[in-house]
Motif scaffolding. Structure first.
Motif, PDB file in Angstrom:
ATOM      1  N   LYS A   1       0.892  -1.064  -0.038  1.00 55.79           N
ATOM      2  CA  LYS A   1       0.079   0.042  -0.034  1.00 55.79           C
ATOM      3  C   LYS A   1       0.859   1.266  -0.137  1.00 55.79           C
TER       4      LYS A   1
ATOM      5  N   ASP B   1      -5.443   6.884  -9.318  1.00 54.63           N
ATOM      6  CA  ASP B   1      -4.405   7.328  -8.524  1.00 54.63           C
ATOM      7  C   ASP B   1      -4.606   6.543  -7.126  1.00 54.63           C
ATOM      8  N   PRO B   2      -3.678   5.760  -6.773  1.00 59.08           N
ATOM      9  CA  PRO B   2      -3.751   4.843  -5.591  1.00 59.08           C
ATOM     10  C   PRO B   2      -3.791   5.941  -4.357  1.00 59.08           C
ATOM     11  N   ARG B   3      -4.431   5.591  -3.260  1.00 63.19           N
ATOM     12  CA  ARG B   3      -4.543   6.365  -1.968  1.00 63.19           C
ATOM     13  C   ARG B   3      -2.961   6.191  -1.670  1.00 63.19           C
ATOM     14  N   GLY B   4      -2.474   7.284  -0.953  1.00 63.27           N
ATOM     15  CA  GLY B   4      -1.339   7.568  -0.508  1.00 63.27           C
ATOM     16  C   GLY B   4      -0.109   7.787  -1.565  1.00 63.27           C
TER      17      GLY B   4
ATOM     18  N   SER C   1      -5.712  19.104  -4.074  1.00 63.28           N
ATOM     19  CA  SER C   1      -5.442  17.960  -3.549  1.00 63.28           C
ATOM     20  C   SER C   1      -3.954  17.684  -3.243  1.00 63.28           C
TER      21      SER C   1
ATOM     22  N   GLY D   1       0.770   4.066   1.105  1.00 63.33           N
ATOM     23  CA  GLY D   1       0.704   4.969   2.347  1.00 63.33           C
ATOM     24  C   GLY D   1       1.794   4.170   3.363  1.00 63.33           C
TER      25      GLY D   1
END
Length: 881
Positions: A782, A819-822, A857, A784
């Protein structure tokens, strides 16, 4: 035989038969003197049962409750009775004592004696919780105060919670409510019953029940509020603190009660877990809005909260400071310096917010301006120009002292292994320590094994004479237990038993087929035991002068020239190398082609074999990479798609090594998970020069730490990074996977491994970055979690290394469909690295288009920051390292 003697025999017979209910009637007619005499027989029975070990567990389970009642009825002093009732050997599986029978047999005692017994039982922390029903009844009979030990509180809460009535009703009628309820907040560990999840609207909810009783005046409201805040201030895991937070919320403190405890809320906001700190922060925000929190207190709170890692808390604190400055402009001298500390925050968005608040509320105070300017150098370059415009030239950063220099840890140098013990006494001491320890290091085990072999070769009788008393307490030397000794002993004990000429004496049972996980640990264990069993077998036939495979360094590696010297000494002594020991030596030897002529010059089969092994025969195993598809399991679980590594067969090992090493060399397909854990250092010490194979085999465990959130998943990575052999794609993939582990301690281990590879000049940053991009696409890592790992890596001073990894990973993220989180956090770390090391690399593909999207953002703002940083560095001198 008289009547009294018959009665005594009846008591012992009832105890042996487990007829507990009959004992009060049998004991009450006996005189005190006869009871004291009977106690000797009960003690003898207790010793008999205690020494029977597991063979008579059914007898003990049947007899112990009756033995507790009989012994309590025969003891004279309260201390002796408490020791007998609470004895560990008379309790099985935390069972409660037979309360009704005990109360019956003790009913004739003096009330003062009964009260003394109740307090002594309550003081026994191991059993007080189970004994609470007995203690409560003893207190009622004695008319004494209720003991308030932790065990009593646990037992009381469990007993009240088990009532069939609603909890609030059971608490209302409980006689010990006033004494024990305040202790709910003071026990060493949280009371188990109140930490259970309960429906807030259900009849068994502790927070609601306690708040109701406080409203009714049955409990002191101030005591409950102080108890809750004190318990929260002590800290603990979030799940443990949650019920106390719920009690606090159920009490609904008034504004005055909140104001009186302002110092507690500040301390909680600073140090408590996130949920508790957030609640305390909200309380302080209410106090500030009502004018009950002066600027000095707010500044004190901000000092701690603004340094917390939770972005939500930092953001809320900045909002709180902004509102206070708007409401009370005179607070600027107290609060603006706190904002200056945010100039150094890792998140540039927070830097920007703090700078805007400073601009909006800055005064003409020259001292304040100077203090703010002094901290402006902490700002990111993207905000420094605004700081200079706002605060003057004093906010400009000092001139750079020179080109950027990369900071990497010192080159790791494995510590050399100490030589084998020189004397028999030293050998015996080390062997006893290893045998009696739960775990032993590679160095301890290897030195102890080599010491046994060396001294058995010189004088086995002298070694055995010294070793026997040191191992006298081992079960396989005990005639009473040796019937269970039917097979080979594990590890060093097997060799020690052969030194002592203590073969198995029991009758072997039929072989059982046991389940073993299909992983490398089975093969590692077989190879390790083959060498130990061989050394033991040679004790009586052809003793070895010493072991060839003893490592030369603590990682398990063996210097080739050391092995050449050992083989030369074997030739001088006319000794033949033992097959398993020689095989392990080859697997451990460091591949150094310059030692081939020396090995060949020995002119022995073992020397020729070593020379061939240092050439093509000993090449590390081939590793194949593939993507395993997601698997839907019958029980409903899903193993997601993931990268796995298969290892090929090691032909030379299968053809030339002993049979017990063949499992280690066979082709191995990646398994879902390895459950047969073993000490990582010991595993690596078997193949210390083939970390590619080891990395491939441990990858499922590392992947489980990222996908299934297993703990200790990356424990092997730092050890593998420091081991020998090529640092190829398998090791890099394992490190990349570890950087996305669920638990911070595992991510830190992966960072350590990465730094070790970089320090050794073995890091393929581009390959690692490409692995990370692929792992993110699969969902194994992930963004993040990866951002947290790379922030830690950069914080060590390895900015250029971190940027090199990110530069290879970012294009796949920036040009993907989603857009992947993180991803914004990764861009923030990348921008920080570029700003610090002055990298002037080309912009990653897709960066310009993301930065041009517009909006505020985090992804867009950090993409623009990275783009601007790279453009500023164009034409700059190359970075140092």
């Amino acid at each position: 035989m008289n009547t009294t003697e018959n009665a005594t025999d009846d008591v012992l017979a009832a105890v042996r038969a487990g007829r507990t209910a009959e004992l009060p009637g049998l004991l009450k007619p006996l005189e005190p003197a006869r009871r004291r005499a009977l106690l000797a027989g009960l003690k003898e029975l207790r010793r008999e049962l205690r020494s029977s070990r597991w063979e008579r567990w059914e007898d003990r389970n049947r007899t112990n409750p009756a033995l507790v009642v009989a012994g309590a009825g025969c003891t004279t002093g309260a201390a002796a009775a408490a020791a007998w009732i609470g004895a560990a050997d008379l309790r099985r599986w935390r069972r409660r004592p037979p309360t009704a029978a005990l109360l019956d047999v003790l009913s004739g005692r003096d009330p003062k004696w009964l009260g003394d017994l109740a307090h002594r039982l309550a003081a026994r922390s191991a059993t007080a919780e189970q004994d609470y029903p007995l203690i409560s009844e003893l207190v009622r009979l004695a008319g004494c105060p209720m003991p308030t030990t932790d065990g009593c509180v646990e037992g009381w809460a469990a007993a009240v919670g088990a009532s069939r009535s609603p909890l609030v009703v059971a608490l209302r009628r409980d006689p010990h409510l006033a004494a024990l309820a305040p202790r709910l907040f003071e026990t060493a560990e949280p009371v188990g019953v109140i930490t259970w999840h309960r429906d807030p609207d259900g009849p068994d909810n502790w927070p609601t029940a306690l708040a109701t009783l406080a409203d009714e005046g049955r409990l002191d409201r101030a005591v409950l509020l102080d108890g809750c805040t004190a318990r929260l201030l002590r800290g603990g895991k979030p799940a443990q603190l949650k019920p106390y937070q719920e009690i606090l919320e159920a009490l609904r403190p008034t504004a005055e009660e909140e104001r009186e405890r302002a110092a507690d809320w500040i301390a909680l906001a600073a140090d408590a877990p996130s949920a508790v700190a957030g609640s305390a922060q909200q309380t302080l925000a209410r106090l500030a809005a009502a004018g009950h929190l002066n600027p000095r207190r707010l500044a004190e709170m901000s000092t701690a909260v603004l340094f917390r890692p939770e972005k939500k808390l930092v953001r809320s604190q900045l909002v709180l400071i902004g509102k206070e400055l708007t409401r009370n402009p005179a607070a600027a001298p107290e609060l603006l310096p706190e904002l200056a500390e945010v100039f150094g925050h890792a998140d540039t968005d927070f830097q920007e917010r703090a700078l805007k608040l400073v601009a909006a509320h800055l005064t003409d105070d020259p001292g304040l301006r100077a203090e703010l300017a002094d901290r402006a150098h902490l700002l990111s370059p993207v905000h420094r120009a605004r700081a200079v415009e706002l605060l003057g030239a004093a906010a400009a950063p000092a001139a750079e002292s020179g080109p950027y220099r990369e900071t990497l840890p010192p080159l790791p140098v494995p510590a050399p292994l100490a030589p084998a013990p020189e004397t028999v006494a030293e050998t015996v001491e080390l062997v006893a320590a290893v045998v009696n320890a739960r775990t032993a290091t590679v160095e301890e085990f290897e030195r102890a094994l080599d010491g046994l072999v060396r001294h058995a070769y010189r004088d086995r009788a002298a070694l055995a004479e010294a070793l026997r008393p040191a191992l006298a307490d081992r079960w396989w030397l005990d005639p009473e237990q040796s019937r269970s000794y039917t097979h080979e002993l594990p590890g060093l004990e097997h060799v020690a038993a052969c030194v002592l000429d203590a073969p198995p004496t029991g009758t072997p049972q039929p072989a059982l087929v046991s389940w073993r996980s299909d992983c490398h640990h089975t093969a590692i264990g077989a190879a390790t035991h083959a060498r130990v069993a061989e050394a033991a077998q040679r004790m009586a036939s052809r003793p070895l002068p010493f072991l060839l495979a003893t490592p030369s360094v603590e990682t398990g590696s063996l210097d080739p020239r050391v092995l050449v010297a050992r083989l030369a000494e074997y030739g001088r002594l006319g000794a033949d190398p033992a097959p398993a020991d020689c095989a392990q030596a080859l697997l451990r030897v460091r591949r150094d082609a310059s030692a081939v002529p020396e090995a060949a010059a020995l002119g022995t089969p073992a020397g020729d074999r070593l020379a061939a092994w240092l050439g093509d025969a000993g090449r590390p195993v081939a590793v194949t990479r593939r993507t395993a598809p997601a698997v839907q399991h019958r029980w409903g679980g899903v193993t997601p798609a993931r990268l796995v590594l298969d290892t090929a067969q090691r032909t030379t090992v299968v053809r030339e090594f002993p049979h017990r090493f063949h499992e280690l060399a066979k082709a191995r397909t990646a398994a879902d998970r390895c459950w047969d854990g073993r000490d990582d250092a010991s595993v690596i010490a078997v193949l210390p020069e083939d970390r590619e194979a080891l990395a491939a085999w441990c990858l499922p465990v590392v992947t489980a730490g990222s996908v299934n959130e297993a703990r200790e998943a990356a424990a092997a990575l730092p050890l593998l990074a420091a081991a020998g052999g090529p640092a190829g794609p398998a090791l890099h993939l394992a490190v990349a996977t570890g950087l996305g582990a669920r638990h911070p301690e595992d991510r830190l281990r992966a960072v350590d491994a990465l730094l070790t590879l970089a320090a050794q000049g073995e890091l393929d940053a581009v390959g690692l970055g490409c692995d990370l991009a692929e792992l993110i696409a699969l969902g194994t890592v992930k963004p993040g979690r990866l951002a947290d790992s790379l922030r830690t890596l950069a914080a060590t001073g390895a900015y250029a290394t971190t940027w090199a990894v990110l530069a290879a990973a970012l294009p796949a993220l920036l040009t993907g469909a989603a857009d992947p989180r993180g991803a914004g956090d990764l861009l923030s770390t990348a921008a920080e690295c570029v700003e610090q090391c002055g990298a002037a690399a080309p912009e990653p593909a897709g960066l310009a288009s993301v930065a041009a999207r517009g909006g505020s953002s985090r992804l867009v703002t950090q993409a623009a920051r990275l783009r601007d940083a790279l453009r500023r560095n164009e034409g700059a001198p190359a970075t140092g390292n």
